[in-house]
Design a protein around this motif. Structure first.
Motif, PDB file in Angstrom:
ATOM      1  N   MET A   1       0.858  -1.182   0.000  1.00 37.49           N
ATOM      2  CA  MET A   1       0.000   0.000   0.000  1.00 37.49           C
ATOM      3  C   MET A   1       0.899   1.240   0.000  1.00 37.49           C
ATOM      4  SD  MET A   1      -2.841   1.236   2.819  1.00 37.49           S
ATOM      5  CE  MET A   1      -3.822  -0.238   2.678  1.00 37.49           C
ATOM      6  N   ASN A   2       0.970   1.992  -1.122  1.00 37.81           N
ATOM      7  CA  ASN A   2       1.809   3.175  -1.162  1.00 37.81           C
ATOM      8  C   ASN A   2       1.080   4.364  -0.528  1.00 37.81           C
ATOM      9  OD1 ASN A   2       0.070   4.320  -3.156  1.00 37.81           O
ATOM     10  ND2 ASN A   2       1.211   3.242  -4.777  1.00 37.81           N
ATOM     11  N   LEU A   3       1.803   5.493  -0.373  1.00 37.67           N
ATOM     12  CA  LEU A   3       1.243   6.644   0.334  1.00 37.67           C
ATOM     13  C   LEU A   3       0.002   7.185  -0.362  1.00 37.67           C
ATOM     14  CD1 LEU A   3       1.447   8.690   2.609  1.00 37.67           C
ATOM     15  CD2 LEU A   3       2.993  10.052   1.175  1.00 37.67           C
ATOM     16  N   LYS A   4       0.047   7.286  -1.694  1.00 29.04           N
ATOM     17  CA  LYS A   4      -1.092   7.834  -2.421  1.00 29.04           C
ATOM     18  C   LYS A   4      -2.329   6.949  -2.238  1.00 29.04           C
ATOM     19  CE  LYS A   4      -2.679   9.346  -6.986  1.00 29.04           C
ATOM     20  NZ  LYS A   4      -3.965   8.623  -6.859  1.00 29.04           N
TER      21      LYS A   4
ATOM     22  N   MET B  46      -5.450  -3.063   9.325  1.00 34.72           N
ATOM     23  CA  MET B  46      -5.177  -4.307  10.054  1.00 34.72           C
ATOM     24  C   MET B  46      -5.365  -5.516   9.141  1.00 34.72           C
ATOM     25  SD  MET B  46      -7.124  -3.311  13.607  1.00 34.72           S
ATOM     26  CE  MET B  46      -7.022  -4.956  14.291  1.00 34.72           C
ATOM     27  N   GLU B  47      -6.390  -5.484   8.299  1.00 35.06           N
ATOM     28  CA  GLU B  47      -6.604  -6.579   7.360  1.00 35.06           C
ATOM     29  C   GLU B  47      -5.515  -6.602   6.286  1.00 35.06           C
ATOM     30  OE1 GLU B  47     -10.572  -8.423   6.717  1.00 35.06           O
ATOM     31  OE2 GLU B  47     -11.188  -6.320   6.636  1.00 35.06           O
ATOM     32  N   TRP B  48      -5.095  -5.417   5.862  1.00 34.72           N
ATOM     33  CA  TRP B  48      -4.008  -5.330   4.885  1.00 34.72           C
ATOM     34  C   TRP B  48      -2.740  -5.964   5.454  1.00 34.72           C
ATOM     35  CZ3 TRP B  48       0.638  -2.548   5.434  1.00 34.72           C
ATOM     36  CH2 TRP B  48       1.426  -2.463   4.283  1.00 34.72           C
TER      37      TRP B  48
ATOM     38  N   LYS C 275       0.972 -10.899   5.618  1.00 28.25           N
ATOM     39  CA  LYS C 275       1.440 -12.138   6.251  1.00 28.25           C
ATOM     40  C   LYS C 275       1.136 -13.335   5.350  1.00 28.25           C
ATOM     41  CE  LYS C 275       0.250 -13.124  10.395  1.00 28.25           C
ATOM     42  NZ  LYS C 275      -0.489 -13.172  11.702  1.00 28.25           N
ATOM     43  N   ARG C 276      -0.065 -13.347   4.786  1.00 26.57           N
ATOM     44  CA  ARG C 276      -0.445 -14.428   3.877  1.00 26.57           C
ATOM     45  C   ARG C 276       0.467 -14.448   2.652  1.00 26.57           C
ATOM     46  NH1 ARG C 276      -5.714 -16.511   4.682  1.00 26.57           N
ATOM     47  NH2 ARG C 276      -6.936 -15.367   6.216  1.00 26.57           N
ATOM     48  N   ASP C 277       0.759 -13.254   2.132  1.00 28.24           N
ATOM     49  CA  ASP C 277       1.623 -13.161   0.955  1.00 28.24           C
ATOM     50  C   ASP C 277       3.008 -13.731   1.238  1.00 28.24           C
ATOM     51  OD1 ASP C 277      -0.330 -12.077  -0.626  1.00 28.24           O
ATOM     52  OD2 ASP C 277       0.382 -10.011  -0.481  1.00 28.24           O
ATOM     53  N   ARG C 278       3.534 -13.421   2.410  1.00 29.17           N
ATOM     54  CA  ARG C 278       4.864 -13.932   2.758  1.00 29.17           C
ATOM     55  C   ARG C 278       4.852 -15.456   2.814  1.00 29.17           C
ATOM     56  NH1 ARG C 278       4.969  -9.378   6.167  1.00 29.17           N
ATOM     57  NH2 ARG C 278       4.291 -10.592   7.966  1.00 29.17           N
ATOM     58  N   TYR C 279       3.800 -16.011   3.395  1.00 33.34           N
ATOM     59  CA  TYR C 279       3.692 -17.471   3.452  1.00 33.34           C
ATOM     60  C   TYR C 279       3.590 -18.049   2.045  1.00 33.34           C
ATOM     61  CZ  TYR C 279       2.080 -22.164   4.448  1.00 33.34           C
ATOM     62  OH  TYR C 279       1.967 -23.529   4.484  1.00 33.34           O
ATOM     63  N   TYR C 280       2.779 -17.423   1.223  1.00 39.14           N
ATOM     64  CA  TYR C 280       2.579 -17.894  -0.149  1.00 39.14           C
ATOM     65  C   TYR C 280       3.901 -17.877  -0.924  1.00 39.14           C
ATOM     66  CZ  TYR C 280       0.517 -18.112  -4.867  1.00 39.14           C
ATOM     67  OH  TYR C 280       0.191 -18.461  -6.162  1.00 39.14           O
TER      68      TYR C 280
ATOM     69  N   LYS D  59       7.098 -10.960  -8.837  1.00 40.41           N
ATOM     70  CA  LYS D  59       6.623 -11.245  -7.481  1.00 40.41           C
ATOM     71  C   LYS D  59       5.145 -11.611  -7.511  1.00 40.41           C
ATOM     72  CE  LYS D  59       6.534  -9.130  -2.871  1.00 40.41           C
ATOM     73  NZ  LYS D  59       6.830  -7.886  -2.096  1.00 40.41           N
ATOM     74  N   LEU D  60       4.782 -12.747  -6.897  1.00 38.71           N
ATOM     75  CA  LEU D  60       3.406 -13.235  -6.875  1.00 38.71           C
ATOM     76  C   LEU D  60       2.780 -12.979  -5.506  1.00 38.71           C
ATOM     77  CD1 LEU D  60       3.958 -16.640  -8.714  1.00 38.71           C
ATOM     78  CD2 LEU D  60       3.172 -14.483  -9.701  1.00 38.71           C
ATOM     79  N   ILE D  61       1.586 -12.381  -5.505  1.00 38.26           N
ATOM     80  CA  ILE D  61       0.911 -12.025  -4.258  1.00 38.26           C
ATOM     81  C   ILE D  61      -0.590 -12.318  -4.374  1.00 38.26           C
ATOM     82  CG2 ILE D  61       2.579 -10.188  -3.734  1.00 38.26           C
ATOM     83  CD1 ILE D  61       0.418  -8.168  -4.603  1.00 38.26           C
ATOM     84  N   ASN D  62      -1.295 -12.160  -3.259  1.00 38.07           N
ATOM     85  CA  ASN D  62      -2.763 -12.191  -3.203  1.00 38.07           C
ATOM     86  C   ASN D  62      -3.402 -13.389  -3.903  1.00 38.07           C
ATOM     87  OD1 ASN D  62      -2.468  -9.762  -1.929  1.00 38.07           O
ATOM     88  ND2 ASN D  62      -3.436  -8.529  -3.514  1.00 38.07           N
TER      89      ASN D  62
END
Length: 541
Positions: A1-4, A23-25, A30-35, A188-191
């Motif tokens: 999540m960038n500043l803008k 908090m959800e972000w 955390k999920r992304d790191r595990y993935y 990089k793979l996320i979400n």
């Protein structure tokens, strides 16, 4: 999540909701790191891919992958083409419909000599739908798959889709998969989005199907191509239209698609294409009208997720079975009087099952002694979902004294370990892929407070009071599912409980497992095989 993006979200949500969203972000990160650290568990290795290349399917259709291209950056287009040509299932063609003003797409494709690439230069850029439709017209395949011009397929994508076609006596009309996102040109793979099987109610509230989508030419000819009136949500409207036409839709619970995100993409910044979500709203309205379940959809703060206010037409009669007069008085306070809604409140004095047998109204509400509705017009809100003939039971989101979730749909594993989805998550949290914040089909709901269609609960033999919570609850929901009716969770209706729920009853668990052994062996169709089954927290395996 960038500043803008952070500032935009703060303006959109306000301080309180922004704090919870942050908090959800953080949880998503955390999920992304595990993935990322366990990516080999979710994507195939080279040995597996080599084995796939040797497989000869009984049904091996030509699959046309249609890509509407427009001024696509060469680096992204090359990656897309490579991801298609490297498929372990090789009976394919890549159909590029190019609406660019320049020759950038054509020049890039000229680097390839593969005969499976089919290129057409469009006379003009006529929008995403019409451009894609021209690609459909040029495609020769028995099945057609959609791929956006800067996205990627995993090398096993078509193999898994065709494998699914071969897994059924009746070949499916449409197949979709799980997906993740790839960040710009970083790799990089996320979400990762691990999706449910076809979830009619959830689909009405969001296009969770999205990518990777493949469908038969026969279905396309039956329902017609993409509709330009819904550009930006054209795929959503198309899927809804196919579903309304009775398409047999199957799901492959594997990551087969990498959706590229960058600052201007809808995936990264939903506000960049607000019109797309407004067209999604129009698509839902059109669909509801066509299937005769009228309602008014509306955008929410979370763009891409919609609320639906279903119409209540005609007269409705409801019996509410409660514990005592005090509970009834609390219930009455939260429901307005309506001329077309007759509610009869009754105190249960004997066995609940006998009281239910005597009910003469169209609908019956069962409420445990400590369940108090928190939502205004709660009977009305439950009716909006339970009124449809395909629905057998509608449940609610149950909260404890701290406004955390005690029950929000039930999950289970093969050993009959039952748990709540999103257990002890704050009530306002949206949950994984918005599953805690959207009405949806589930396999089970808590009977703390539910509404039944009276004819359905009588048809399935009522509630088995030999079981205690949560097996009593899941048993009746299983019976309703087996009878062909939907179990709906209405996350918009909240109920306060006096006590926390106890999900551990070894005696009931043992007996329940005997009764439902075959059903328990099957995956929960509204969860996902990539998620830990023994709890409902949507934890990745």
């Amino acid at each position: 999540m960038n500043l803008k993006n952070g500032i935009d979200l703060f303006k959109q949500y306000g301080l309180h909701d922004f704090t919870l969203r942050f908090m959800e972000w953080f949880d998503t990160k955390k999920r992304d790191r595990y993935y990322q650290n366990n990516i080999e568990k979710f994507l195939p290795g080279e040995d597996e891919l080599n084995e796939q290349r040797k497989v000869k399917f009984e049904y091996a259709p030509l699959v046309s992958i249609v890509v509407p291209a427009y001024e696509t950056a060469p680096v992204f287009l090359r990656q897309l083409v490579d991801s298609v040509l490297e498929q372990t299932y090789s009976n394919l063609e890549l159909c590029i419909a190019d609406g660019s003003n320049t020759t950038i797409v054509k020049d890039t494709l000229n680097e390839y000599k593969d005969e499976r690439i089919s290129y057409i230069k469009l006379s003009k850029n006529d929008g995403i739908s019409n451009n894609t439709n021209e690609g459909f017209d040029n495609a020769k395949g028995e099945y057609i798959a959609l791929l956006d011009h800067d996205d990627l397929l995993t090398p096993n994508a078509l193999y898994e889709m065709v494998k699914e076609l071969n897994a059924h006596d009746k070949i499916p009309d449409m197949v979709y998969s799980d997906e993740d996102k790839i960040v710009a040109d970083t790799g990089k793979l996320i979400n990762p989005a691990f999706k449910p099987d076809l979830n009619e109610e959830f689909l009405r509230h969001t296009n969770y199907i999205c990518h990777f989508l493949m469908f038969s030419r026969e279905l396309l000819d039956k329902v017609g191509g993409l509709n330009q009136e819904f550009d930006g949500a054209q795929d959503f409207e198309f899927v809804l239209r196919c579903n309304g036409a009775g398409a047999d839709i199957k799901h492959v619970p594997k990551i087969l698609y990498h959706w590229r995100i960058h600052p201007d993409s809808t995936a990264a910044n939903p506000n960049s294409k607000l019109y797309a979500f407004e067209n999604g709203n129009k698509a839902i309205k059109k669909y509801l009208t066509e299937i005769g379940e009228d309602g008014t959809p509306a955008l929410t703060k979370d763009l891409g997720f919609y609320k639906i206010d279903y119409d209540l037409k005609g007269d409705y009669s409801v019996t509410v079975l409660a514990n005592d007069e005090k509970q009834i008085n609390e219930m009455k306070k939260k429901q307005r009087e309506m001329s077309n809604l007759h509610i009869e409140y009754k105190v249960v004095k004997g066995q609940l099952s006998k009281e239910m047998e005597a009910v003469k109204t169209e609908y019956v509400v069962v409420a445990d002694n400590d369940a108090i509705p928190m939502t205004d017009n709660w009977v009305e809100e439950l009716l909006k979902y339970c009124q449809w003939k395909h629905v057998g039971i509608t449940g609610v989101k149950c909260l404890n004294k701290n406004k955390k979730i005690e029950s929000c749909g039930l999950n289970y594993d093969s050993n009959a370990t039952v748990s709540s989805l999103f257990y002890h998550l704050p009530s306002i949290f949206r949950g994984y892929c918005h599953r805690a914040d959207g009405p949806q089909n589930v396999m089970g709901v808590s009977l703390k407070l539910v509404m039944f269609r009276t004819n359905v609960i009588k048809e399935v033999g009522g509630i088995n009071e030999k079981f205690s919570f949560p097996y009593r609850d899941l048993d009746v929901c299983f019976k309703i599912d087996e009878a062909g009716y939907d179990v709906i969770l209405n996350t918009d209706v909240h109920v306060k409980l006096a006590d926390n729920l106890n999900y551990n009853d070894e005696k009931s668990q043992k007996e329940f497992k005997k009764v439902w052994e075959d059903k328990l062996k099957k995956e929960n169709k509204y969860y996902n095989a990539n998620l830990v089954q023994s709890n409902g927290k949507f934890m990745f395996k």
